[in-house]
Design an enzyme around this catalytic site. Structure first.
Site, PDB file in Angstrom:
ATOM      1  CG  HIS A  56      -2.019  -0.986   1.180  1.00  0.00           C
ATOM      2  ND1 HIS A  56      -3.037  -1.030   2.101  1.00  0.00           N
ATOM      3  CD2 HIS A  56      -2.278  -1.984   0.285  1.00  0.00           C
ATOM      4  CE1 HIS A  56      -3.881  -2.008   1.784  1.00  0.00           C
ATOM      5  NE2 HIS A  56      -3.437  -2.605   0.696  1.00  0.00           N
ATOM      6  CD  GLU A  58      -1.735   4.181   3.413  1.00  0.00           C
ATOM      7  OE1 GLU A  58      -1.486   3.516   2.378  1.00  0.00           O
ATOM      8  OE2 GLU A  58      -2.872   4.275   3.888  1.00  0.00           O
ATOM      9  CB  CYS A  86      -6.386  -0.408   5.196  1.00  0.00           C
ATOM     10  SG  CYS A  86      -4.690  -1.028   5.154  1.00  0.00           S
ATOM     11  CB  CYS A  89      -1.846   1.672   6.173  1.00  0.00           C
ATOM     12  SG  CYS A  89      -1.384   0.828   4.643  1.00  0.00           S
TER      13      CYS A  89
HETATM   14 ZN   LIG Z   1      -3.338   0.197   3.689  1.00  0.00          ZN
END
Ligand SMILES: [Zn+2]
Length: 152
Positions: A56, A58, A86, A89
């Site tokens: 992801h 991040e 999410c 993250c």
């Molecule tokens: Zn994430």
């Protein structure tokens, strides 16, 4: 090096990273990590490119930032991401001791800050960043909406 930029400008850089990710077929989410008014890492979603479910925006940016600083603790660092983080993250942001989290659009389906598990509010979260939401929200939401419209 980019110095002296205000909060919305850092989000503009995250949005640019998101747009680039979208153009290469990734879900358009982008992120930058800032320290002393300087961007030290940029990340975008790379899950398809890297065959990596953890890639992801991040995570990509946090890894780069930690490598650059030479520490797993990103003290005095702020993170700008175009979409609400999410669960994974949000956890990584907490572990990294990020000082401030700025995010764009809320993600009621996958977010974990104001949506879902609200990780930072849970008793097992041991570092809570200052959170600023809705930064560059409309542009972040537009990128995602257009991306998914084109794929339908
Ligand atoms: Zn994430």
């Amino acid at each position: 090096m980019i110095r002296g930029m205000k909060a919305p400008s850092f989000m503009d850089l995250a949005l640019q990273a998101a747009e680039n990710a979208g153009q290469s077929g990734e879900v358009p989410i982008g992120c930058v990590v800032v320290r002393n008014q300087e961007v030290i890492a940029t990340g975008a979603n790379r899950t398809l490119t890297d065959h990596d479910p953890t890639a992801h925006a991040e995570i990509v940016a946090l890894r780069e930032a930690a490598k650059k600083i030479g520490s797993e603790r990103l003290v005095d660092c702020d993170l700008y991401v175009t979409l609400e983080p999410c669960t994974m993250c949000a956890g990584a942001i907490s572990f990294a001791r990020v000082r401030r989290l700025y995010y764009g659009a809320a993600d009621p389906k996958g977010g974990a800050v104001e949506s879902g598990v609200r990780f930072f509010a849970s008793p097992t979260c041991h570092h809570v960043p200052d959170v600023y939401s809705g930064v560059g929200e409309s542009e972040a939401a537009r990128l995602l909406k257009e991306f998914f419209r084109e794929r339908r």
